[in-house]
Design a protein around this motif. Structure first.
Motif, PDB file in Angstrom:
ATOM      1  N   PRO F  82       0.816  -1.219   0.000  1.00  0.00           N
ATOM      2  CA  PRO F  82       0.000   0.000   0.000  1.00  0.00           C
ATOM      3  C   PRO F  82       0.851   1.271   0.000  1.00  0.00           C
ATOM      4  O   PRO F  82       0.545   2.227  -0.723  1.00  0.00           O
ATOM      5  CB  PRO F  82      -0.816  -0.139   1.286  1.00  0.00           C
ATOM      6  CG  PRO F  82      -0.967  -1.616   1.470  1.00  0.00           C
ATOM      7  CD  PRO F  82       0.338  -2.202   1.003  1.00  0.00           C
ATOM      8  N   MET F  86       0.604   4.155  -2.869  1.00  0.00           N
ATOM      9  CA  MET F  86       0.324   5.551  -2.512  1.00  0.00           C
ATOM     10  C   MET F  86       1.352   6.495  -3.141  1.00  0.00           C
ATOM     11  O   MET F  86       0.997   7.559  -3.659  1.00  0.00           O
ATOM     12  CB  MET F  86       0.339   5.734  -1.001  1.00  0.00           C
ATOM     13  CG  MET F  86      -0.944   5.244  -0.353  1.00  0.00           C
ATOM     14  SD  MET F  86      -0.859   5.333   1.465  1.00  0.00           S
ATOM     15  CE  MET F  86      -0.714   7.117   1.684  1.00  0.00           C
ATOM     16  N   ALA F 115      -9.087   1.348  -0.775  1.00  0.00           N
ATOM     17  CA  ALA F 115      -8.620   2.032   0.438  1.00  0.00           C
ATOM     18  C   ALA F 115      -7.300   2.756   0.174  1.00  0.00           C
ATOM     19  O   ALA F 115      -7.132   3.925   0.535  1.00  0.00           O
ATOM     20  CB  ALA F 115      -8.467   1.028   1.577  1.00  0.00           C
ATOM     21  N   THR F 116      -6.385   2.075  -0.458  1.00  0.00           N
ATOM     22  CA  THR F 116      -5.071   2.665  -0.676  1.00  0.00           C
ATOM     23  C   THR F 116      -5.135   3.884  -1.592  1.00  0.00           C
ATOM     24  O   THR F 116      -4.485   4.903  -1.337  1.00  0.00           O
ATOM     25  CB  THR F 116      -4.114   1.607  -1.268  1.00  0.00           C
ATOM     26  OG1 THR F 116      -3.993   0.535  -0.327  1.00  0.00           O
ATOM     27  CG2 THR F 116      -2.749   2.194  -1.552  1.00  0.00           C
ATOM     28  N   ARG F 118      -7.672   5.859  -2.083  1.00  0.00           N
ATOM     29  CA  ARG F 118      -8.305   6.973  -1.361  1.00  0.00           C
ATOM     30  C   ARG F 118      -7.325   7.595  -0.357  1.00  0.00           C
ATOM     31  O   ARG F 118      -7.263   8.812  -0.201  1.00  0.00           O
ATOM     32  CB  ARG F 118      -9.564   6.484  -0.639  1.00  0.00           C
ATOM     33  CG  ARG F 118     -10.666   6.170  -1.648  1.00  0.00           C
ATOM     34  CD  ARG F 118     -12.055   6.460  -1.085  1.00  0.00           C
ATOM     35  NE  ARG F 118     -13.029   6.313  -2.166  1.00  0.00           N
ATOM     36  CZ  ARG F 118     -14.002   5.413  -2.198  1.00  0.00           C
ATOM     37  NH1 ARG F 118     -14.184   4.588  -1.179  1.00  0.00           N
ATOM     38  NH2 ARG F 118     -14.832   5.361  -3.219  1.00  0.00           N
ATOM     39  N   ALA F 119      -6.581   6.743   0.324  1.00  0.00           N
ATOM     40  CA  ALA F 119      -5.564   7.274   1.239  1.00  0.00           C
ATOM     41  C   ALA F 119      -4.542   8.114   0.469  1.00  0.00           C
ATOM     42  O   ALA F 119      -4.104   9.172   0.941  1.00  0.00           O
ATOM     43  CB  ALA F 119      -4.882   6.135   1.992  1.00  0.00           C
TER      44      ALA F 119
END
Lengths: 253, 253, 253, 253, 253, 253
Positions: F82, F86, F115-116, F118-119
């Motif tokens: 992740p 990112m 999730a990643t 969006r992070a």
């Protein structure tokens, strides 16, 4: 059983009985004209303590600072970058695994944490997934549960506040903190009339954009409806929801 | 004034009066047979709250998890790697600078944090030091103060416990938590006789080595001497020490 | 025995006799009107070489660039960010552990390195502390010793320079480099009169702030007192202090 | 002019005359049966000092530890991971840019550094390339030159050692260090007969593989041919080559 | 055999026959007035597919975004920082090692990737090199081959374009993409006359500098000479070159 | 308009007309007994190309490797951690912002990326949110849309496959790839009977756990129902859904 108020021997004994732990995680960020800056940390802390009074579970200290970059244009908001928060979650989980904890339940109070915390779980799992000989590593499972997302809480919020609930600085979360910290907020502030009554909604981008869109910090809510009495009801609902979810997590194959 | 129990408008107003903030920072780690795992976080939290009742200062939420790698062989201890803790401190300070805070006082409860937090301050300063056109950046000063290092506290600890004070799981810090959380620790545990009465001393290396050297977790101390009454005295001394140090920091040219 | 001037077979043979190594670590930063920019690296290098002439010990190459962000407003100063220096120290220690070195003594010449190097040691230890099955890993101990902090050196500095010693660009460190590199600094510069004679003191923050506070780079010192003769005395004292400290480190349980 | 043996005022004055600097960069790694572990750092340091005696140029302290992961199975070798070395180079360049240096010439002694240092230069450039308003940033140029790659050195090595030059622990680099540090290596070691006379060649992968392929550390070379006399000739050739390359770099549009 | 168009069972079966894999790696960056922005990714993708039609080899998906910081002043260029690209290459290799791939051949289309990818290989190897007990880890070898650097391609480019080949936006690479994507570029653009006919040459620094030196993006080339027919010849030459190099890599001891 | 098949001048011209871009993002991971390993990258690539044939939009090259750590126990699966993904997303967005793109729409084909990614968006926003003087920075908005989540696609999947759709290796995504790459999968494999017909469901943890739970890689699906004909219908629905969502994104205040 609060980790912070236990001895290491008590945790040793607990680990004979259970391999699960609750980690409350929140945020420190503006919550509109009458919400505490600590709302998102206070709520899961309160609910987790409620859980620990009803079932045999250890509660870790609250991770009070989360991913709140979009709130930085309001004084008092503090954020970790997503990459920092991922490192924090990974270190916490690896510490717990060291002791034999196998099920880490993060009880969350802030929507802005969700993506980052889930990404962090994958970062944790990746450590063993890359290892073709991973068999003798301790197995750990992480789960994220939002205190406000359980069935009982959702139903109650709807009943209590209907279309005034919104999504940030909601009357539900503000009520919960008024119940938990009844003396902390002066009446004058509690009863601040909101203008407009229901705050606008919209996308969440960076901090300057957020403040332009949501000038007093709220999104879609009317937190002037918040009361300690509503908070008490929400508290009991949230504790029940969270216990149910945690026990399902513990029991899962 | 607690940041978590304030609104953003209250922080705006505070910033008109002062540019300083207290950030309690501690650790979550074993504290011997009769000390709370949260001792190092609870102490600075308690003292910081005491400060906020006497002077006009904002207290940020406690950073409860610090650098405690050497305690990982005792159940319940949680650590951030130094590199993670540095990222946390840097993000917190940058968030505060965003709002106009110019003096960030970290009230610390754990010796193991000192090196990392100081390194983090330099990491923060380096951001502007590398910039040859740094003039229009906000200026920030960071300072670390240990609640247990003030003159009044040092004198009192010596009077109260003399050679039984030691350096980890000290009767002073354990007393302070007994004063702050009087009901959390059962009498039976409080009065645990220590064997040997004074714990051994030695260097701090990695976790397995630490456990070999200090089998019940203490270093050089006899925390069975801890009492809530001693804690109360220490509390008042610590608040006075910390206020003095903080005000000196605020006033410095 | 200098690592750089040895063969790998000689290091193999040394490892049969000892598991210790000296790593000089310094900084490259302004040292006032008459001090070398390399002072903080040259001093530990000189002392470490002195040690290797008296006892059987390997000396690694000097890490000449340290954490000097606060000096960046003076030409020629070079810094690593704390996070970079931590990575360097970790890689160096892991390399040494690979060969069987078990005691790594960092002989330091720069106060600004201390926090970061200590944090780096914890980062190294954390690698094994997180591992619950760490038993078969090589055990390593790291220690930081400042050449200027030994008993003999402290006493001698006091005798020689008293209140003119200060804390940056001290007559002691400048003397030591004049002794080690007697021809490198022209007499004219050596004898620069200082104005004010004793430099101001104050906190160390970022680079621009440092230059405002300490316009010629010194802190609290009068390095115009420095002489090669004083340097020679300090050299012998420092070698004795460092050998004593290193041997204590080797012998410790 | 050596940075370490200058004052900041001298560097200020130098910057009025020139914006260039030499940064010697090497490695600390085995160099076969009769080569110094410091060979790759000592060579560029020696050549850079030679340059500074002939032209007006500042020489930074040598970065003695480079990227040598493949040598870790031989005692005494120390490596930085590529990512660490990149961070070091970036911090060094940013420090120099802070003072107004605009041309940074890295005089390199180790083939294993080349890829990483070049990648680091791109990391430095990327800082400004991402910035669409980069106009007011200081412009910097970085260049890597290997002391052993100049025309004069290449020709001389061929004449002196022909097919025995090889690519690691070469008679040329070993000769250069014998010239620079004539007393450091005992005759007995210098004259070690090599078996086989010419070392094998092959790809460079990880450390264990390297040791299997190249059991005494050499690649393709016979360093028993090394002499201080050859080293002296190579020194003069290398200084001339490097000055020529550096001046071309300074003059380039 | 294309990885993306295979099932995992087919890869399992392939691993019984071979331990090698081709990973095309390119860049997304301007290629002058008549070259595709994807040129450097399209070329190795095309050649790798050609290889897979002639020999039994798995081709991974193309890493289309490389290190192109110097092209950022031209619209459409996308870069990874070197540190990011290193992390990507490391994760990809570690994933492949997980399955038992032991020889990873990166077929590259962009000179700007070379240093970073080589540094990444060392980062991968360092993971095992630091480990003194690395024996039971899977062994992996990585190699980088540029499609344009083989003997056949070099000879053909020289014959076809001579001094108009240059080094960026070359008629060879542009021809190869015209052959592979014959309909994608309108005739009008293909035949753009270049001014000057041969582009200037010079060093590659940051993005703003690049655009000043090379106003239409080319370096030293005249890509108006590019044709699909030349591309076809280059394609066959490149496939042969790459197969030869890959098979040598597979066969190497 | 495909970025890879455009010139930089064409992108310049496009930016006069629009500030939006589509970035397809997928994964390279097992997709059960009859699904392509590239399914999650091929699907958004196909849909994005379909979009570009209907509206004036630039499509970036597909990010083919995503966050797939949980699939690593199946041959051919490749993951980025992740934290790496990112960094990739951040560099891509910053590159696009450099050119003036203001709305970056990531068309996603893999639930594990959500999730990643969006992070990563928050990490991008944080760069400006920390800056109290951020006003003159380019504003960028990022959005993630899953091709399989639009209203038309959801309805169609339900109609076509009902309870056999599942959540990994779904007949819908497999159908879409059969439509896009009709000749790539042999009939024999396409028609593999599944055992059990509907795959099990359960949580997604690390790679070894995943393989234990889902022995042939599917979750809850029966992809033997997949056909090119279904894929064609899904393709048109997905293009419409994605165009609608993208245009809403472009138009949003």
């Amino acid at each position: 059983m609060l980790l912070q108020l236990s001895t290491w021997q008590e945790i040793d004994a607990y680990l004979e009985r259970s391999r699960g732990i609750i980690v409350p995680i929140g945020s420190t960020e503006q919550h509109g004209p009458n919400g505490f800056i600590g709302t998102d940390a206070l709520c899961p802390e309160l609910v987790a303590r409620g859980m620990s009074e009803k079932i045999d579970v250890v509660v870790a200290p609250t991770l009070s600072i989360g991913m709140a970059q979009h709130h930085l244009a309001f004084s008092g908001s503090i954020t970790l970058r997503p990459s920092t928060l991922m490192a924090v979650v990974r270190d916490v989980v690896r510490s717990l695994v060291r002791h034999g904890f196998e099920r880490c339940y993060f009880l969350n109070g802030h929507g802005g944490n969700v993506a980052t915390v889930r990404a962090a779980f994958s970062e944790v799992y990746a450590d063993t997934s890359f290892n073709r000989h991973a068999g003798n590593e301790p197995e750990v499972r992480c789960q994220l549960g939002n205190w406000y997302d359980g069935q009982r809480v959702r139903a109650l919020s709807k009943t209590l506040f209907g279309g005034a609930e919104g999504s940030h600085a909601t009357p539900s979360e503000v009520s919960l903190t008024y119940y938990g910290w009844p003396d902390a907020m002066p009446e004058a502030i509690r009863n601040t009339p909101m203008a407009p009554r229901i705050a606008p909604t919209g996308p969440i981008l960076d901090a300057a954009d957020y403040r332009r869109r949501f000038p007093d910090g709220r999104i879609g809510s009317d937190p002037s409806l918040a009361t300690p009495e509503a908070g008490e009801k929400l508290f009991h609902a949230a504790v029940e929801d969270a216990i149910e979810d945690y026990q399902r997590f513990l029991a899962a194959a």
